[in-house]
Design an enzyme around this catalytic site. Structure first.
Site, mmCIF file in Angstrom:
data_model
loop_
_atom_site.group_PDB
_atom_site.id
_atom_site.type_symbol
_atom_site.label_atom_id
_atom_site.label_comp_id
_atom_site.label_asym_id
_atom_site.label_seq_id
_atom_site.Cartn_x
_atom_site.Cartn_y
_atom_site.Cartn_z
ATOM 1 N N HIS A 8 0.836 -1.204 0.000
ATOM 2 C CA HIS A 8 0.000 0.000 0.000
ATOM 3 C C HIS A 8 0.871 1.254 0.000
ATOM 4 O O HIS A 8 0.984 1.962 1.003
ATOM 5 C CB HIS A 8 -0.957 -0.006 1.192
ATOM 6 C CG HIS A 8 -2.072 -0.993 1.045
ATOM 7 N ND1 HIS A 8 -2.068 -2.224 1.678
ATOM 8 C CD2 HIS A 8 -3.225 -0.945 0.315
ATOM 9 C CE1 HIS A 8 -3.174 -2.885 1.360
ATOM 10 N NE2 HIS A 8 -3.892 -2.135 0.532
ATOM 11 N N ASP A 24 -8.992 -1.383 -8.000
ATOM 12 C CA ASP A 24 -8.250 -1.558 -6.748
ATOM 13 C C ASP A 24 -7.661 -2.959 -6.608
ATOM 14 O O ASP A 24 -6.588 -3.126 -6.014
ATOM 15 C CB ASP A 24 -9.183 -1.247 -5.567
ATOM 16 C CG ASP A 24 -8.441 -1.176 -4.248
ATOM 17 O OD1 ASP A 24 -7.242 -0.844 -4.257
ATOM 18 O OD2 ASP A 24 -9.063 -1.456 -3.212
#
Length: 790
Positions: free
Chosen positions: A517, A687
């Protein structure tokens, strides 16, 4: 009809303040009206849209200076002008009086021959107030009433004296078994009352005309032939405009139905009255035979206090009569105040669709055999849960990877703790300073970096090459390229330097120490989002504001991510989890911080030049898309998309019968609700698109997310926290198994649905190849663990 009349507002549209304009202005002051004066058509329209004037007076004498007809048509084109009185001031003429049709066709209510006398203007305004304006106020009130009737759960019909149905609300049509509009214009004979219909109606009408009550049984038939019997009582009352009558029909708890009939009549001579309309209000009480008093006493205009007092007494007596009927049927008479409250609860119109479904099932249970009743009980038990769209995963002892992966991503983390056993985490999230350091311009991008972005419009674009070339700062460079292609600066009305500063501050708040991330992931999601937005179906469906919202949401969707899951933060009792009450902790934080970073410094505030309403709409879209990336709502979003977009679209595409086929599809897809579902699916697929990338990229992303989960498991064990995903132990984890489970449970169905909508053959081919790769690798690992044959 009684209604509250606010101070009237008048708008004068004159190109110059001459004596006629001053005359109307002074007349407004004399009448106590609020008055506004404008000279330009644009200003007049803006003023009207802001204040919603009751009367507009337009100077029609000088067409070269002011095109009054065009202005009137423009005002009439707005929805709020339906009940506005518009007057044209015209020149006096000695010729034959011209026709008013051109004025009527332009939208004017009436014309006024110029006369600047204050008293003449005053008289005109007073006539308008007590004539057209008051009528329009009543029409406005009637529109509100009919909207209420349309939404009412009580069945309502209006018939003429000859019992021709002139209005029936949806509840009445449903109750009687008819489709929308089927009843309008039908005689009541087509909806049989009883075998001696004519005699019964003559008897009722004769009683009403002479002001007497009528009481008796009243029968109707539904479309399917079912008989409905009601014991009714009709009470004449006085309405507006002289002697009129309302009559109420109260049922005596027969067939579980309650009905109110209103009859509007006018006086002719003496006590002979002509019946104008019947209004029937039918309340269906599911599963009970209770009668209710549903006629409220209101003093109509023209009704004396003595008449009202007598009417109240009659209605109180009716209430006692109904209650005695209930008592005789074995039901207990409750306190009237409680009775009224319960009646209001049953008439509420805020029931959710699921509540209506449960009510239908409850009603069906009453007449069903025991096996069906028991089965419906199980259905109700399922329907009363909150996670209607989330599948229930059974425990699979042979697939711990799937269990841990699904549990870790779909759980808020609190289910693994008892009570309030929070353990505070020493890991603090931190933000990077918002100081801006000379952001780079698009034309100043080094050639080596520009070369890596040459294929950014294609799906197989290599994000890892860009990551290496930019020293782990790919987001600002890719953002500048993509945002330029989509014209983001033009839409936001901001400079390129402001956009560069914004991209820099956002990227600086992604943490490069996170294996997964980080800003490379954000850039990858931004790339996938831009790729989806370039597909033809998406371009035809979404508006520019939707495209901008999607690109900005992709950019900020994981900003300041700590490299830990929501479950970890909840279990650790982190400040963010406490701030957001353990609900979508990270997603709420990403959205909130993205806007905080944007507006805290004017140098990077890309929204500073937007109109307030445009900004609100854009912000709403961005926040909704960021929150959609939370995995606990994954199946809800996917299932809603399938049921609201995929299935209706498939049905329309199979029935290509008219030339309006494409228009019908476009209309269906472009509803606000469906566009929201499409945007959510778009960012969700972007995503988690790693399994749909080329094999080498898929493998790299799998290694990175696994490493991040390994680090979380290490920290959980080190700090004594519940281990959310035990299979992600760096010593024992099988990455192929984890990828197989992730693709099986989360990816396949979602991308099948997205592919059916957007058409993504390359992505689906990658997904198939990657799944086969992980399967093959898993089988090789299993073979290596098997003992050699003896």
């Amino acid at each position: 009809m009684r209604f509250h009349q606010d101070q009237l507002q008048v708008l004068l549209v004159f190109t110059k303040e001459d004596s006629q304009c001053n005359g109307f202005y002074r007349a407004c002051e004399k009448a106590g009206f609020m008055c506004s004066v404008t000279k330009e058509p644009q200003a007049a329209l803006a003023c009207f849209l802001d204040k919603h004037h009751d009367i507009i007076i337009i100077d029609h004498r000088h067409p070269r200076q002011l095109d009054a007809d065009v202005l009137c048509r423009t005002i009439r084109a707005s929805n709020i002008s339906e009940n506005t009185v518009i007057v044209a001031v015209v020149c006096r003429t000695e010729k034959e009086e011209p026709s008013v049709l051109p004025f009527v066709n332009a939208g004017f209510t009436r014309r006024y021959f110029e006369n600047s006398s204050i008293m003449a203007c005053y008289n005109e305004l007073i006539q308008l107030e007590y004539g057209e304006v008051r009528s329009q106020l009543k029409l406005r009130a009637c529109n509100s009433i009919f909207i209420a009737l349309e939404k009412s759960q009580e069945a309502i019909e209006i018939t003429s004296e000859d019992h021709i149905i002139q209005y029936a609300n949806p509840a009445f049509e449903t109750t009687m078994g008819y489709q929308a509009g089927e009843l309008i214009g039908k005689e009541l004979a087509e909806v049989p009352i009883n075998e001696k219909k004519a005699d019964l109606l003559d008897t009722i009408n004769s009683y009403i005309r002479i002001g007497k009550e009528w009481q008796g049984n009243y029968c109707t038939k539904k479309k399917n032939g079912d008989n409905i019997q009601q014991h009714v009582k009709i009470i004449p009352v006085i309405g507006q405009g002289g002697l009129s009558s309302l009559h109420f029909i109260l049922t005596a708890a027969l067939c579980g139905r309650h009905c109110v009939h209103l009859s509007f009549t006018d006086e002719e001579t003496g006590f002979k009255r002509k019946i104008r309309h019947y209004v029937s209000i039918i309340r269906v009480c599911n599963g009970s035979n209770k009668a209710e008093k549903i006629a409220e006493c209101v003093q109509p205009e023209g009704l004396s206090d003595m008449q009202t007092s007598n009417l109240i007494k009659d209605k109180r007596k009716d209430s006692l009569d109904v209650k005695s009927l209930v008592s005789r049927s074995g039901n207990e008479v409750t306190h009237q105040r409680r009775h009224s409250s319960l009646a209001r609860i049953h008439s509420m119109t805020i029931d959710a669709p699921i509540t209506k479904v449960i009510n239908i099932i409850n009603a069906a249970q009453e007449s069903s055999p025991m096996p069906v009743t028991e089965a419906l009980d199980r259905v109700l038990e399922i329907l009363r849960t909150t996670e209607l769209y989330s599948p229930q995963f059974g425990v699979k002892d042979d697939d711990p990877h799937a269990n841990d992966l699904v549990g870790g991503l779909m759980c808020d983390g609190l289910r693994r703790l008892s009570g309030n056993e929070y353990i505070l985490s020493s890991k603090n999230l931190h933000q990077v300073s918002s100081r801006i350091i000379n952001p780079i311009a698009l034309q100043d991008i080094p050639p080596r970096i520009a070369k890596t972005m040459e294929k950014e419009e294609f799906w197989d674009f290599n994000i890892f090459e860009l990551e290496a070339a930019t020293h782990k700062r790919p987001l600002i460079y890719l953002g500048l390229k993509i945002f330029s292609r989509f014209g983001i600066c033009e839409f936001l009305n901001c400079s390129e330097s402001t956009l560069r500063s914004w991209l820099q501050i956002i990227e600086s708040n992604y943490h490069s120490y996170n294996p997964y991330h980080n800003s490379t992931h954000a850039a990858d999601v931004l790339h996938a989002t831009a790729y989806f937005l370039s597909k033809e179906r998406i371009k035809q469906t979404l508006d520019p504001v939707d495209e901008v919202a999607a690109l900005l949401a992709a950019t900020i969707h994981d900003v300041d991510h700590p490299g830990r899951t929501n479950s970890f933060l909840c279990n650790a009792g982190s400040k963010l989890a406490i701030l957001y009450n353990d609900v979508a902790v990270l997603e709420n934080h990403h959205a909130a911080l993205g806007f905080q970073l944007t507006i805290q410094d004017d140098k990077c505030n890309i929204f500073k030049n937007m109109e307030k309403n445009d900004y609100r709409m854009l912000r709403q879209g961005i926040v909704d898309m960021v929150l959609a990336t939370e995995m606990t709502k994954h199946f809800e979003h996917v299932n809603k998309f399938v049921n609201s977009v995929n299935k209706p679209l498939e049905s329309l595409e199979e029935n290509k019968e008219t030339n309006k086929h494409a228009e019908t599809i476009n209309t269906m897809l472009r509803t606000p609700e469906n566009r929201t579902l499409i945007k959510r699916m778009l960012i969700k697929c972007a995503d988690v698109s790693n399994p749909c990338r080329s094999l080498e990229f898929c493998i790299e992303w799998a290694a990175r997310i696994s490493e991040e989960y390994f680090c979380q498991t290490d920290e959980e064990r080190q700090k004594g926290l519940p281990v959310v995903m035990p299979i992600f132990d760096r010593q024992t984890c099988s990455i192929p198994k984890s990828q197989i489970s992730f693709i099986d449970y989360f990816i396949t169905d979602m991308f099948d649905s997205w592919d059916a909508f957007v058409d993504l053959p390359d992505l689906m081919q990658h997904l198939d190849n990657n799944f086969k790769y992980w399967k093959g690798l898993d089988e090789m690992q299993l073979r290596s663990l098997r003992p050699p044959p003896q």
